[in-house]
Design a protein around this motif. Sequence first.
Motif, PDB file in Angstrom:
ATOM      1  N   SER A 291      -8.935  -8.739  -3.884  1.00 18.21           N
ATOM      2  CA  SER A 291     -10.192  -8.765  -4.631  1.00 18.21           C
ATOM      3  C   SER A 291      -9.868  -9.051  -6.091  1.00 18.21           C
ATOM      4  O   SER A 291      -8.743  -8.829  -6.556  1.00 18.21           O
ATOM      5  CB  SER A 291     -10.926  -7.431  -4.505  1.00 18.21           C
ATOM      6  N   SER A 292     -10.866  -9.534  -6.791  1.00 17.75           N
ATOM      7  CA  SER A 292     -10.675  -9.951  -8.185  1.00 17.75           C
ATOM      8  C   SER A 292     -11.141  -8.860  -9.143  1.00 17.75           C
ATOM      9  O   SER A 292     -12.191  -8.236  -8.924  1.00 17.75           O
ATOM     10  CB  SER A 292     -11.457 -11.244  -8.467  1.00 17.75           C
ATOM     11  N   VAL A 293     -10.360  -8.638 -10.195  1.00 19.52           N
ATOM     12  CA  VAL A 293     -10.712  -7.688 -11.248  1.00 19.52           C
ATOM     13  C   VAL A 293     -10.466  -8.363 -12.593  1.00 19.52           C
ATOM     14  O   VAL A 293      -9.853  -9.439 -12.676  1.00 19.52           O
ATOM     15  CB  VAL A 293      -9.881  -6.386 -11.145  1.00 19.52           C
ATOM     16  N   ILE A 294     -10.948  -7.725 -13.655  1.00 16.64           N
ATOM     17  CA  ILE A 294     -10.761  -8.254 -15.008  1.00 16.64           C
ATOM     18  C   ILE A 294      -9.648  -7.485 -15.708  1.00 16.64           C
ATOM     19  O   ILE A 294      -9.650  -6.253 -15.736  1.00 16.64           O
ATOM     20  CB  ILE A 294     -12.062  -8.142 -15.833  1.00 16.64           C
ATOM     21  N   GLN A 295      -8.692  -8.218 -16.218  1.00 10.25           N
ATOM     22  CA  GLN A 295      -7.582  -7.619 -16.959  1.00 10.25           C
ATOM     23  C   GLN A 295      -7.397  -8.407 -18.256  1.00 10.25           C
ATOM     24  O   GLN A 295      -7.069  -9.599 -18.223  1.00 10.25           O
ATOM     25  CB  GLN A 295      -6.307  -7.655 -16.116  1.00 10.25           C
ATOM     26  N   ASN A 296      -7.637  -7.734 -19.380  1.00 11.09           N
ATOM     27  CA  ASN A 296      -7.522  -8.383 -20.695  1.00 11.09           C
ATOM     28  C   ASN A 296      -8.347  -9.666 -20.772  1.00 11.09           C
ATOM     29  O   ASN A 296      -7.910 -10.694 -21.307  1.00 11.09           O
ATOM     30  CB  ASN A 296      -6.048  -8.684 -21.026  1.00 11.09           C
TER      31      ASN A 296
ATOM     32  N   THR B 137      -5.918  -8.111  -6.904  1.00 10.22           N
ATOM     33  CA  THR B 137      -5.272  -6.888  -6.447  1.00 10.22           C
ATOM     34  C   THR B 137      -5.484  -6.765  -4.947  1.00 10.22           C
ATOM     35  O   THR B 137      -6.548  -7.126  -4.440  1.00 10.22           O
ATOM     36  CB  THR B 137      -5.834  -5.646  -7.163  1.00 10.22           C
ATOM     37  N   GLY B 138      -4.465  -6.323  -4.208  1.00 12.91           N
ATOM     38  CA  GLY B 138      -4.642  -6.189  -2.768  1.00 12.91           C
ATOM     39  C   GLY B 138      -3.362  -6.342  -1.990  1.00 12.91           C
ATOM     40  O   GLY B 138      -2.264  -6.049  -2.487  1.00 12.91           O
ATOM     41  N   THR B 139      -3.497  -6.828  -0.733  1.00 13.09           N
ATOM     42  CA  THR B 139      -2.380  -6.946   0.199  1.00 13.09           C
ATOM     43  C   THR B 139      -1.877  -8.382   0.233  1.00 13.09           C
ATOM     44  O   THR B 139      -2.670  -9.323   0.369  1.00 13.09           O
ATOM     45  CB  THR B 139      -2.820  -6.524   1.605  1.00 13.09           C
ATOM     46  N   PHE B 140      -0.551  -8.544   0.122  1.00 14.89           N
ATOM     47  CA  PHE B 140       0.074  -9.861   0.110  1.00 14.89           C
ATOM     48  C   PHE B 140       1.132  -9.919   1.208  1.00 14.89           C
ATOM     49  O   PHE B 140       1.774  -8.908   1.531  1.00 14.89           O
ATOM     50  CB  PHE B 140       0.726 -10.143  -1.243  1.00 14.89           C
ATOM     51  N   PRO B 141       1.367 -11.097   1.814  1.00 18.40           N
ATOM     52  CA  PRO B 141       2.440 -11.236   2.806  1.00 18.40           C
ATOM     53  C   PRO B 141       3.800 -10.900   2.186  1.00 18.40           C
ATOM     54  O   PRO B 141       4.034 -11.137   0.996  1.00 18.40           O
ATOM     55  CB  PRO B 141       2.364 -12.703   3.217  1.00 18.40           C
ATOM     56  N   ALA B 142       4.704 -10.367   2.999  1.00 18.21           N
ATOM     57  CA  ALA B 142       6.021  -9.963   2.502  1.00 18.21           C
ATOM     58  C   ALA B 142       6.807 -11.146   1.954  1.00 18.21           C
ATOM     59  O   ALA B 142       7.674 -10.971   1.093  1.00 18.21           O
ATOM     60  CB  ALA B 142       6.810  -9.283   3.617  1.00 18.21           C
ATOM     61  N   THR B 143       6.515 -12.362   2.430  1.00 14.20           N
ATOM     62  CA  THR B 143       7.248 -13.539   1.962  1.00 14.20           C
ATOM     63  C   THR B 143       6.523 -14.284   0.845  1.00 14.20           C
ATOM     64  O   THR B 143       6.977 -15.346   0.422  1.00 14.20           O
ATOM     65  CB  THR B 143       7.465 -14.510   3.138  1.00 14.20           C
ATOM     66  N   SER B 144       5.404 -13.734   0.361  1.00 18.52           N
ATOM     67  CA  SER B 144       4.677 -14.385  -0.731  1.00 18.52           C
ATOM     68  C   SER B 144       5.432 -14.237  -2.041  1.00 18.52           C
ATOM     69  O   SER B 144       6.326 -13.383  -2.188  1.00 18.52           O
ATOM     70  CB  SER B 144       3.285 -13.767  -0.868  1.00 18.52           C
ATOM     71  N   ALA B 145       5.070 -15.057  -3.012  1.00 17.88           N
ATOM     72  CA  ALA B 145       5.714 -14.990  -4.325  1.00 17.88           C
ATOM     73  C   ALA B 145       5.496 -13.628  -4.972  1.00 17.88           C
ATOM     74  O   ALA B 145       6.391 -13.084  -5.630  1.00 17.88           O
ATOM     75  CB  ALA B 145       5.174 -16.106  -5.219  1.00 17.88           C
TER      76      ALA B 145
ATOM     77  N   GLU C 266       2.664   1.350  -0.396  1.00 15.27           N
ATOM     78  CA  GLU C 266       1.621   1.782  -1.324  1.00 15.27           C
ATOM     79  C   GLU C 266       1.326   0.655  -2.311  1.00 15.27           C
ATOM     80  O   GLU C 266       2.103  -0.295  -2.453  1.00 15.27           O
ATOM     81  CB  GLU C 266       2.066   3.039  -2.073  1.00 15.27           C
ATOM     82  N   LEU C 267       0.221   0.779  -3.005  1.00 17.86           N
ATOM     83  CA  LEU C 267      -0.170  -0.207  -4.005  1.00 17.86           C
ATOM     84  C   LEU C 267       0.688  -0.027  -5.257  1.00 17.86           C
ATOM     85  O   LEU C 267       0.745   1.061  -5.834  1.00 17.86           O
ATOM     86  CB  LEU C 267      -1.651  -0.029  -4.354  1.00 17.86           C
ATOM     87  N   ILE C 268       1.394  -1.095  -5.635  1.00 18.42           N
ATOM     88  CA  ILE C 268       2.253  -1.060  -6.829  1.00 18.42           C
ATOM     89  C   ILE C 268       1.479  -1.701  -7.976  1.00 18.42           C
ATOM     90  O   ILE C 268       1.203  -2.905  -7.965  1.00 18.42           O
ATOM     91  CB  ILE C 268       3.574  -1.796  -6.577  1.00 18.42           C
ATOM     92  N   ASN C 269       1.108  -0.906  -8.958  1.00 21.79           N
ATOM     93  CA  ASN C 269       0.266  -1.364 -10.061  1.00 21.79           C
ATOM     94  C   ASN C 269       1.116  -1.754 -11.257  1.00 21.79           C
ATOM     95  O   ASN C 269       2.180  -1.173 -11.499  1.00 21.79           O
ATOM     96  CB  ASN C 269      -0.711  -0.257 -10.452  1.00 21.79           C
TER      97      ASN C 269
ATOM     98  N   VAL D 118      -1.700 -11.091 -11.110  1.00 18.83           N
ATOM     99  CA  VAL D 118      -1.914  -9.983 -10.182  1.00 18.83           C
ATOM    100  C   VAL D 118      -1.829  -8.671 -10.941  1.00 18.83           C
ATOM    101  O   VAL D 118      -0.927  -8.467 -11.762  1.00 18.83           O
ATOM    102  CB  VAL D 118      -0.872 -10.013  -9.041  1.00 18.83           C
ATOM    103  N   GLN D 119      -2.781  -7.774 -10.658  1.00 19.53           N
ATOM    104  CA  GLN D 119      -2.752  -6.452 -11.277  1.00 19.53           C
ATOM    105  C   GLN D 119      -1.995  -5.440 -10.423  1.00 19.53           C
ATOM    106  O   GLN D 119      -1.269  -4.598 -10.936  1.00 19.53           O
ATOM    107  CB  GLN D 119      -4.171  -5.938 -11.520  1.00 19.53           C
ATOM    108  N   ALA D 120      -2.191  -5.501  -9.108  1.00 14.94           N
ATOM    109  CA  ALA D 120      -1.542  -4.550  -8.210  1.00 14.94           C
ATOM    110  C   ALA D 120      -1.365  -5.208  -6.852  1.00 14.94           C
ATOM    111  O   ALA D 120      -2.178  -6.048  -6.435  1.00 14.94           O
ATOM    112  CB  ALA D 120      -2.366  -3.271  -8.090  1.00 14.94           C
TER     113      ALA D 120
END
Length: 798
Positions: A528-533, A539-547, A595-598, A614-616
């Motif tokens: 999902s999309s959030v605003i940062q600066n 922020t969310g779940t990404f495949p283990a082989t993603s960048a 867990e979510l790494i922020n 990416v925020q988290a």
Amino acid sequence: MTFAYRSSLFLAASGAALLIAGAASAQETPDDATSVDDIVVTGTRVPNRSRLDTLAPVDVVTAETLSTRGTTEFAAALAQSVPSLVFARPSVVDGTDSIRPATLRGLSPDQTLVLLNGTRRHASALVNVNGSIGRGSAAVDLNAIPTGALDRVEVLRDGASAQYGSDAIAGVINLRLKEAREGGGASVTYGQYFTTVETARGERDETDGRTVTASAWQGFGLGSDGFLTLSAEYLNREPTNRSDYDPRVTPTAITARAGDPKVEQWTVFANAGKSLNADWAAYGWAGYQDRDSESAAFPRLPNNANNVVSIYPNGFLPKIAVNSQDLSLAGGVKGEIAGWSADISLVYGRNALDFRTEDSLNSTYGSASPTSFDSGGLTYDQLVFGADFTRQFEVGLTGPLNFAWGLEARREGYKIDAGQPESWNRGPLGSNTALAGGAQGFVGFQPSNEVDDDRDAVALYADVEIPLTEKFTVEGALRVEDYSDFGDAQTGKLAARYDFSPNFALRGSISTGFRAPSLQQSFFTSTSSVIQNGAVVETGTFPATSAVATALGAKALKPETSTNYSLGAVVRLGDFDLTVDAYKITIEDQIVLSELINRSFSGQVAGLLDPLGVQAARFFLNGVTTETEGVDIVGRYRLRTESAGNWDFTVAANVNDVSVTKLPTSSSVLNPVPTLFARSRILTIEEGTPDTKVSGSVDWSLGRWGATARATYYADVLQPGSTAASDYSTGAKTTLDLEGRFQVTDRVGLAVGVDNVFDEYPDFVPETLNSNGVLGFPYYSPFGFNGRYGYARLSVKW
């Protein structure tokens, strides 16, 4: 509960069995002593072997047994019949509300292999990513098979990867379809809950969850020896609500909906077989299910920052709707090739999930927001070619040597489709950091989440069973599999059985197993999309082989591996039988969701994630090691009388302990290392299913009358929070189910019953841990949290 306790229990039961066997050794076994044994095809490739003659424990649950239940939900009915199977009813956990997983021996739902007519069943497209039992797993949806289509279910409670391949760590569930060339039947079941709900903040009476199930089947002859069996089922279930009162509103009221989802589904199955000539026969089956399910997310009050008052002046309760379309097709031939019994098959399975978010809004669109959203979809499909060959050789032993070998080739595919833009986008008001983008309740899949991946796997196996003496039989199995994504895996199994007499035997096995990472675990992504600066980030779940995951130290997933040990005893004394089986299962490199790494964790994390927008992030990873130790006890006694009727007594128990002995740390390159697997996840594995489950049942019949009484004890289950202060539990509970039956005519039967007669609930969630009133009871409860259920069933056979 320690394994020493369970070992003592096993030794005591085995000792009792030895004493019984010794006392009975001078008695003459009745001629029909084995007439009650059920012939099984799971866990053995030797023909005409009964469940009491196997080298590993197998439960056999007939369609008749499954039908004498109040629930028409197959997974729930099966869990009432198998001591080591638990079927929790999660709620307010998104798609898992609709596709609920079952667990065997307290292990992950995807560590039990499911077969349909002996062939690998496809998994659901859903991967469980929220805080439920089986988090991180992508399991088979057992409820996609209607009870009316089944003849029986065989549950192998032993490691069997060397025999059947990936996933068979805890055991195997083999669903056997009806094979009838004549006759038929139909039934209509109506039921609903009538219960007193006592939550932390008050008490109320509820009559909800109205359920109507209509099913029918018919057998047709194909020529002189073939069959075609058709079955169909329709189910309509209204939702239940066991939420607590919401303290945030005045006057106090219930604003949430936690309980069973609303469901409407229809299912059809066809199973057929026909001889082609004297040596060969063809067979096949087809099944399709369409299920619409709707559950609720957390309520949004009128003053919620993401509410648009002009649309919902009184706030709103988002609904998560899932349409599941499940397809299976199979065809094959059986016959003789140069003295070998051959079985060659091709099986296709597909599960497609389409998500909708209803009664919701995207606050970044303001008053122009839609209230209904297409949130995207998931699809998983599987094509399996199998060739199995079996032959018996006379080698001068006390019986024939049975040798089996074969190969399996499998192609799997996984796909994610994006939802409509408003379901995931940040609209015209998106620069407001106080507003969340996407549909409230369930954010849709974005175009950046779309995947379309597949893989291939090929396996070869050999299995030999040798009767070394009249009393001593040994079995050995080897299997090699090669996957296009991670490489190969090898597994083996040794099993033995010694029959001291016709009344008593010991059996045991040692095996290694594995579970390949599912495509769902390898490629699932949801952000999902959030605003940062002032910038939009994800922020969310990404495949283990993603960048993103690779930057945080993630690695490509590798298989889980296991070692299984079992030792058991079998006692047969006329109409009484008893099995006691102790086991130990060690699983290494178990795949879990991190867990979510922020970015706020450290400057190093921020430096890695900021350039990627990416925020988290969280991802799947290997690294958890568990040890499971336990014992299964199943006893059955049949009493036949002329005046008091026929009685069937069964007592089944499972005592089980799961321990997490190692946690993932090495997959992260970060220093310091963030928590990759939290306390609550550890305790869910260790204490999220009951360490003791005991079920006792009595079936009685006399003339046209019949009745069933069943009591089930569940030990305490913990639903953990982030700290010990936020934990709550179900308490140890016992439920009682009663059913009475009357055969009005030879063809028409009537049954009435009550499940959970005494209206038992798990302990309610404490008021201090339920600030919004959503969860009235722990959804980890192994028997649900809906209370007393009454039903009536009208059945017709012809």
